[in-house]
Design a protein around this motif. Sequence first.
Motif, PDB file in Angstrom:
ATOM      1  N   CYS A  52     -31.208  99.337  17.849  1.00 55.67           N
ATOM      2  CA  CYS A  52     -32.435  99.447  17.055  1.00 55.67           C
ATOM      3  C   CYS A  52     -33.672  99.075  17.860  1.00 55.67           C
ATOM      4  CB  CYS A  52     -32.345  98.552  15.832  1.00 55.67           C
ATOM      5  SG  CYS A  52     -32.285  96.777  16.233  1.00 55.67           S
ATOM      6  N   ASP A  53     -33.498  98.287  18.919  1.00 55.12           N
ATOM      7  CA  ASP A  53     -34.607  97.784  19.734  1.00 55.12           C
ATOM      8  C   ASP A  53     -35.549  96.896  18.936  1.00 55.12           C
ATOM      9  OD1 ASP A  53     -35.461  97.634  22.366  1.00 55.12           O
ATOM     10  OD2 ASP A  53     -36.988  99.198  22.143  1.00 55.12           O
ATOM     11  N   HIS A  54     -35.067  96.375  17.821  1.00 54.21           N
ATOM     12  CA  HIS A  54     -35.874  95.488  16.972  1.00 54.21           C
ATOM     13  C   HIS A  54     -35.134  94.199  16.631  1.00 54.21           C
ATOM     14  CE1 HIS A  54     -38.192  99.157  16.447  1.00 54.21           C
ATOM     15  NE2 HIS A  54     -39.155  98.449  15.886  1.00 54.21           N
ATOM     16  N   GLN A  56     -32.265  93.870  15.104  1.00 55.81           N
ATOM     17  CA  GLN A  56     -31.675  93.915  13.769  1.00 55.81           C
ATOM     18  C   GLN A  56     -30.230  94.391  13.739  1.00 55.81           C
ATOM     19  OE1 GLN A  56     -34.377  96.359  11.518  1.00 55.81           O
ATOM     20  NE2 GLN A  56     -35.921  94.758  11.366  1.00 55.81           N
ATOM     21  N   LEU A  73     -35.056  91.466  22.480  1.00 57.47           N
ATOM     22  CA  LEU A  73     -36.240  90.722  22.036  1.00 57.47           C
ATOM     23  C   LEU A  73     -36.709  89.689  23.056  1.00 57.47           C
ATOM     24  CD1 LEU A  73     -35.393  90.000  18.275  1.00 57.47           C
ATOM     25  CD2 LEU A  73     -36.738  91.876  19.241  1.00 57.47           C
TER      26      LEU A  73
END
Length: 213
Positions: A52-54, A56, A73
């Motif tokens: 997701c690159d977030h 999550q 992150l």
Amino acid sequence: MPPTGTHPADAHHSRITLRVNGSDHVLDVDHRATLLDVLRERLDLTGSKKGCDHGQCGACTVLVEGRRANSCLLLAVARDGAEVTTVEGLADDDGALHPLQEAFLEHDAFQCGYCTPGQLCSALGVLREAAAGHPSHVTEPAVTASTSPVVLTAEEVRERLSGNLCRCGAYNGIVDAVSDVWARPTPPKSPAPVPDPAASPAPGTAPRPDVIV
């Protein structure tokens, strides 16, 4: 001309040292580069995935100073001197799989394998946290107040691994695999002990069993 894989010194790059899977790497990194990008693109350790690159989905989970973390992150420049373990560092030098890797195979705990590296690193962190007595949201109050190891029931495993998503839905196999390793008489090996969450982690001064690239 700068060495291969490096960048000219400028205001946007810094030289850092990362100890990854037991080996030191000196790198000139862009200040915007995440630890995940450096692992994959500079060190060719493609086990950790960009999902997701977030932060999550958990596909990028690695161990930093013995604690699990979402590498997508973390800015690499902020991890200077840190010790990092990826899925490639779990097996022995002779190629023998880590007990968790064996258990994932035995319990059919993956299908496409995309999330598996993050699941394995996160599971190792879970085993170490429970052995150190670190409680979770579902840990009974009486246990939380003690310093004894937390018994990893199926509920505990599900709660502690809730940040790692499996798109194929292999959750039952994952829970069974982690529970199996926890129940074994010999504690699983770990690249580093889990620090006390209240303490600031001190910077740390083979074969690659990738599931899928």
